[in-house]
Motif scaffolding. Structure first.
Motif, PDB file in Angstrom:
ATOM      1  N   VAL A  46      55.098  47.184  37.159  1.00 19.27           N
ATOM      2  CA  VAL A  46      56.375  46.815  37.756  1.00 19.27           C
ATOM      3  C   VAL A  46      56.845  47.840  38.797  1.00 19.27           C
ATOM      4  O   VAL A  46      57.339  47.459  39.861  1.00 19.27           O
ATOM      5  N   LEU A  47      56.666  49.116  38.502  1.00 18.85           N
ATOM      6  CA  LEU A  47      57.210  50.151  39.384  1.00 18.85           C
ATOM      7  C   LEU A  47      56.265  50.560  40.515  1.00 18.85           C
ATOM      8  O   LEU A  47      56.730  51.010  41.564  1.00 18.85           O
ATOM      9  N   TYR A  48      54.954  50.421  40.329  1.00 17.57           N
ATOM     10  CA  TYR A  48      54.027  50.852  41.366  1.00 17.57           C
ATOM     11  C   TYR A  48      53.123  49.731  41.887  1.00 17.57           C
ATOM     12  O   TYR A  48      53.077  49.445  43.077  1.00 17.57           O
ATOM     13  N   GLU A  49      52.393  49.119  40.978  1.00 16.24           N
ATOM     14  CA  GLU A  49      51.326  48.225  41.394  1.00 16.24           C
ATOM     15  C   GLU A  49      51.834  46.996  42.157  1.00 16.24           C
ATOM     16  O   GLU A  49      51.321  46.680  43.242  1.00 16.24           O
TER      17      GLU A  49
ATOM     18  N   MET B  90      51.591  50.604  30.830  1.00 13.99           N
ATOM     19  CA  MET B  90      50.989  49.730  31.834  1.00 13.99           C
ATOM     20  C   MET B  90      52.034  48.786  32.428  1.00 13.99           C
ATOM     21  O   MET B  90      52.009  48.503  33.623  1.00 13.99           O
ATOM     22  N   TYR B  91      52.953  48.302  31.597  1.00 13.37           N
ATOM     23  CA  TYR B  91      54.037  47.451  32.103  1.00 13.37           C
ATOM     24  C   TYR B  91      54.842  48.207  33.159  1.00 13.37           C
ATOM     25  O   TYR B  91      55.098  47.683  34.253  1.00 13.37           O
ATOM     26  N   LEU B  92      55.238  49.437  32.839  1.00 13.74           N
ATOM     27  CA  LEU B  92      56.000  50.235  33.802  1.00 13.74           C
ATOM     28  C   LEU B  92      55.192  50.483  35.074  1.00 13.74           C
ATOM     29  O   LEU B  92      55.718  50.386  36.191  1.00 13.74           O
ATOM     30  N   PHE B  93      53.915  50.804  34.926  1.00 13.65           N
ATOM     31  CA  PHE B  93      53.052  51.037  36.074  1.00 13.65           C
ATOM     32  C   PHE B  93      52.966  49.799  36.956  1.00 13.65           C
ATOM     33  O   PHE B  93      53.083  49.884  38.184  1.00 13.65           O
TER      34      PHE B  93
ATOM     35  N   ASN C 262      47.311  40.467  35.357  1.00 14.26           N
ATOM     36  CA  ASN C 262      46.904  41.770  34.824  1.00 14.26           C
ATOM     37  C   ASN C 262      45.909  41.670  33.670  1.00 14.26           C
ATOM     38  O   ASN C 262      46.094  42.291  32.621  1.00 14.26           O
ATOM     39  N   PRO C 263      44.827  40.937  33.865  1.00 12.83           N
ATOM     40  CA  PRO C 263      43.894  40.756  32.748  1.00 12.83           C
ATOM     41  C   PRO C 263      43.159  42.036  32.344  1.00 12.83           C
ATOM     42  O   PRO C 263      42.752  42.160  31.191  1.00 12.83           O
ATOM     43  N   MET C 264      43.024  42.988  33.263  1.00 13.65           N
ATOM     44  CA  MET C 264      42.314  44.222  32.906  1.00 13.65           C
ATOM     45  C   MET C 264      43.097  44.998  31.838  1.00 13.65           C
ATOM     46  O   MET C 264      42.517  45.496  30.880  1.00 13.65           O
ATOM     47  N   TYR C 265      44.402  45.068  32.000  1.00 13.55           N
ATOM     48  CA  TYR C 265      45.226  45.763  31.011  1.00 13.55           C
ATOM     49  C   TYR C 265      45.263  44.992  29.695  1.00 13.55           C
ATOM     50  O   TYR C 265      45.283  45.588  28.620  1.00 13.55           O
TER      51      TYR C 265
END
Length: 168
Positions: free
Chosen positions: A129-132, A124-127, A91-94
């Motif tokens: 883990v839960l979606y991406e 972003m962590y939640l996004f 996740n380097p973009m985040y």
């Protein structure tokens, strides 16, 4: 060419809203104004922020060229991207965006902006883990599973043969 136009549009909206507009509101509402003089703290903030911006832009370019897609969740890369900054962390973009925010917080010496940066990372962590990650597992299957075994989510993985698991 169309993917480039889409990527620039989506990245501009993301960057403009989450990394410029909202942080400006945070600074404004907390009464922070531009520093009168530029000192070592401001210079450090510019360096950290610029590093974050370079990382984020490198990610966007990699998505366009290698992934044949955009950073937008509704128009993702068509190919699994495991090169460029993605060879070290997933996740380097985040991380780049957070560095840009942290650099701005340092430049303005703003605890409120640093708190916004922490909130950004939490969301972003939640996004992720839960979606991406579930979406990437569904789309890319075993190739993504192997990538996750090799590359940490937020920190570089340890070399093969170490007892600790990849950075999650």
């Amino acid at each position: 060419m169309f993917v480039l136009i889409r990527a620039i549009t989506y990245a501009s909206l993301f960057i403009g809203f989450l990394l410029v507009f909202l942080p400006a509101r945070v600074l404004s509402s907390s009464g922070i104004i531009r520093p009168v003089s530029i000192g070592p703290v401001q210079i450090a903030g510019v360096v950290v922020g610029a590093l974050g911006a370079v990382v984020a832009l490198w990610c966007i370019a990699t998505f366009i060229v290698i992934g044949r897609g955009t950073p937008a969740p509704f128009d993702p890369p068509r190919n699994l991207v495991v090169v460029g900054p993605y060879r070290w962390v997933r996740n380097p973009m985040y991380i780049g965006a957070a560095l840009a925010l942290a650099g701005a917080a340092l430049f303005y010496q703003s605890w409120a902006l640093l708190a916004y940066c922490a909130g950004f990372l939490f969301v972003m962590y939640l996004f992720v883990v839960l979606y991406e990650e579930p979406a990437l597992r569904t789309t890319f299957g075993d190739a993504y599973a192997r990538y996750c075994q090799r590359v940490g989510r937020w920190v570089p993985s340890r070399p093969a043969g170490t007892s600790e698991s990849p950075g999650s």
